[in-house]
Design an enzyme around this catalytic site. Structure first.
Site, short mmCIF file in Angstrom:
data_model
loop_
_atom_site.label_atom_id
_atom_site.label_comp_id
_atom_site.label_asym_id
_atom_site.label_seq_id
_atom_site.Cartn_x
_atom_site.Cartn_y
_atom_site.Cartn_z
CB SER A 18 -0.96 0.00 1.19
OG SER A 18 -1.86 -1.05 1.07
CB THR A 64 -3.88 -5.45 5.99
OG1 THR A 64 -3.81 -6.73 5.39
CG2 THR A 64 -2.56 -5.13 6.68
CE LYS A 68 -8.41 -6.68 5.10
NZ LYS A 68 -8.60 -7.17 3.73
CG ASP A 80 -25.50 -2.72 8.32
OD1 ASP A 80 -24.80 -3.03 9.31
OD2 ASP A 80 -26.45 -3.42 7.92
CG ASN A 89 -10.63 -2.40 2.72
OD1 ASN A 89 -11.60 -1.64 2.80
ND2 ASN A 89 -9.97 -2.55 1.59
CG ASP A 105 -10.57 -5.77 0.46
OD1 ASP A 105 -9.66 -5.18 -0.17
OD2 ASP A 105 -10.39 -6.29 1.58
N GLY A 127 -11.75 -20.76 -0.63
CA GLY A 127 -11.47 -19.96 0.55
C GLY A 127 -12.74 -19.46 1.22
CB ALA A 128 -14.55 -19.89 3.89
CG LEU A 213 -8.82 -12.04 -4.38
CD1 LEU A 213 -9.65 -12.62 -5.50
CD2 LEU A 213 -9.58 -12.10 -3.08
N GLY A 236 -4.30 -10.75 -8.98
CA GLY A 236 -4.60 -10.03 -7.73
C GLY A 236 -4.19 -8.57 -7.73
P1 NAP Z 1 -7.69 -15.29 5.83
O1 NAP Z 1 -8.88 -14.58 6.37
O2 NAP Z 1 -6.62 -15.72 6.75
O3 NAP Z 1 -8.27 -16.60 5.06
C1 NAP Z 1 -7.38 -17.53 4.47
C2 NAP Z 1 -8.15 -18.61 3.70
O4 NAP Z 1 -7.17 -19.50 3.13
C3 NAP Z 1 -9.09 -19.45 4.53
O5 NAP Z 1 -10.18 -19.87 3.76
C4 NAP Z 1 -8.19 -20.65 4.90
O6 NAP Z 1 -8.94 -21.84 5.11
C5 NAP Z 1 -7.38 -20.82 3.64
N1 NAP Z 1 -6.08 -21.43 3.97
C6 NAP Z 1 -5.00 -20.81 4.53
N2 NAP Z 1 -4.00 -21.69 4.68
C7 NAP Z 1 -4.45 -22.88 4.23
C8 NAP Z 1 -3.87 -24.18 4.13
N3 NAP Z 1 -2.62 -24.43 4.54
N4 NAP Z 1 -4.61 -25.18 3.61
C9 NAP Z 1 -5.87 -24.95 3.21
N5 NAP Z 1 -6.49 -23.74 3.27
C10 NAP Z 1 -5.78 -22.72 3.78
O7 NAP Z 1 -6.96 -14.44 4.70
P2 NAP Z 1 -7.65 -13.40 3.69
O8 NAP Z 1 -7.60 -12.04 4.25
O9 NAP Z 1 -8.98 -13.95 3.30
O10 NAP Z 1 -6.62 -13.44 2.46
C11 NAP Z 1 -6.56 -14.56 1.59
C12 NAP Z 1 -5.64 -14.26 0.41
O11 NAP Z 1 -6.20 -13.24 -0.38
C13 NAP Z 1 -4.25 -13.79 0.80
O12 NAP Z 1 -3.31 -14.42 -0.07
C14 NAP Z 1 -4.28 -12.31 0.55
O13 NAP Z 1 -3.00 -11.79 0.18
C15 NAP Z 1 -5.23 -12.24 -0.64
N6 NAP Z 1 -5.89 -10.94 -0.74
C16 NAP Z 1 -5.68 -10.20 -1.86
C17 NAP Z 1 -6.28 -8.98 -2.00
C18 NAP Z 1 -6.05 -8.18 -3.25
O14 NAP Z 1 -6.32 -6.98 -3.25
N7 NAP Z 1 -5.57 -8.79 -4.32
C19 NAP Z 1 -7.14 -8.48 -0.99
C20 NAP Z 1 -7.35 -9.25 0.15
C21 NAP Z 1 -6.71 -10.50 0.26
P3 NAP Z 1 -9.76 -22.09 6.49
O15 NAP Z 1 -11.04 -21.33 6.32
O16 NAP Z 1 -9.95 -23.56 6.51
O17 NAP Z 1 -8.89 -21.57 7.60
#
Ligand code: NAP
Length: 270
Positions: A18, A64, A68, A80, A89, A105, A127-128, A213, A236
């Site tokens: 950023s 970040t 968040k 809201d 964010n 986002d 992802g979730a 992403l 991303g």
């Molecule tokens: P987060 O809240 O920590 O969520 C991470 C997700 O990845 C969860 O669904 C988690 O599964 C899964 N995960 C992590 N490690 C894993 C593993 N070893 N095996 C299986 N699943 C795994 O992170 P976030 O904020 O959502 O960010 C996720 C990604 O998006 C990051 O790489 C971040 O850099 C990217 N991102 C990019 C932008 C952009 O502007 N391009 C913006 C935001 C985020 P569980 O639910 O099972 O824990």
């Protein structure tokens, strides 16, 4: 340094892109101002926000991991965000010292897809976590059809389908992909230092779009596999720049300069 400034807060924060993005735009526009990074640990979040609230030079911050969710208790929420996306964010300081929280986002994610008609389209999301919330919020607003979430923890993913009023199903990361129009990776898998995301893309139709992403490394393994199949891809950096652009305007009152994205992308990938 005095004068208007904004920052990005997180723990860790050294990796954040950023400052590079915002300072590139400030310089390109010739605007007085500065964008910094602040390492804020969870226990220090409330005092950080209180200190900044008292500083008339501070325009706001990007937020970040891991703050968040926690910042939602510390700022006003007129849009809201808590009841919709469920994560903030961006915080913007108003002239009277009040702080408004928002989320850029979801719009940043959606902007590269805005020309597409996704209504009724089947999609898959890996992802979730926090990023998935913004993705699913935007996809629900776009009126997508069946949503398949692939995630390690199924219960979390089921909760998100319900939260966003989406119909669909939840499967594990080793399940076969359905033939969706759009595949989004919103997990950390495939990111530098994380395990790879190994998906067999062969069930996707030839006009499917693959959106990752993750922006480090670029291209990710998923994007390479999609390109090898001749599929359209979105990386991303598009979302990163898109969400930053909306926040920049809220902080500094001007849109980022037009026509400079390629230069910025080159800096971000150098
Ligand atoms: P987060 O809240 O920590 O969520 C991470 C997700 O990845 C969860 O669904 C988690 O599964 C899964 N995960 C992590 N490690 C894993 C593993 N070893 N095996 C299986 N699943 C795994 O992170 P976030 O904020 O959502 O960010 C996720 C990604 O998006 C990051 O790489 C971040 O850099 C990217 N991102 C990019 C932008 C952009 O502007 N391009 C913006 C935001 C985020 P569980 O639910 O099972 O824990």
């Amino acid at each position: 340094m005095s004068g208007p400034f904004a920052d990005v807060i997180g723990d860790p924060i050294a990796h954040s892109k950023s400052p590079l993005i915002n300072n590139f735009w400030l310089k390109a526009l010739g605007l007085a101002g500065d964008y910094r990074r602040a390492h804020v640990k969870p226990d220090d979040l409330a005092s950080y926000i209180a200190d900044r609230r008292a500083d008339a030079d501070w325009r706001g911050c990007n937020v970040t991991i891991p703050h968040k969710l926690a910042v939602m208790d510390l700022v006003d929420d007129p849009g809201d965000i808590r009841g919709t996306i469920g994560a903030m964010n961006t915080i913007v300081r108003q002239k009277d010292g009040s702080l408004i929280g928002t989320n850029t986002d979801a719009a940043g994610f959606y902007s590269p897809l805005a020309e597409l008609d996704l209504s009724g389209a089947p999609v898959a999301v890996v992802g979730a976590g926090g990023a998935a919330r913004a993705v699913l919020f935007a996809l629900a607003r776009a009126g997508v059809g069946n949503v398949t979430i692939l995630n390690r923890s199924p219960l979390k993913a089921m909760g998100l389908l319900a939260t966003f009023g989406l119909k669909g199903d939840v499967v594990g990361l080793d399940a076969a992909l359905p033939p969706v129009s759009l595949l989004v990776n919103s997990s950390s898998l495939g990111m530098t230092g994380q395990p790879p995301l190994d998906l067999d893309l062969s069930p996707l139709p030839t006009d499917a779009i693959v959106y990752d992403l993750v922006y480090a490394p670029l291209p990710t393994g998923l994007l390479k596999a999609a390109e090898a199949r001749g599929l359209d891809t979105v990386d991303g950096l598009d979302m990163l720049i898109g969400q930053a652009s909306l926040a920049f305007e809220l902080f500094f009152g001007k849109s980022p300069p037009e026509g400079r994205d390629e230069e910025l992308r080159a800096l971000l990938t150098a």
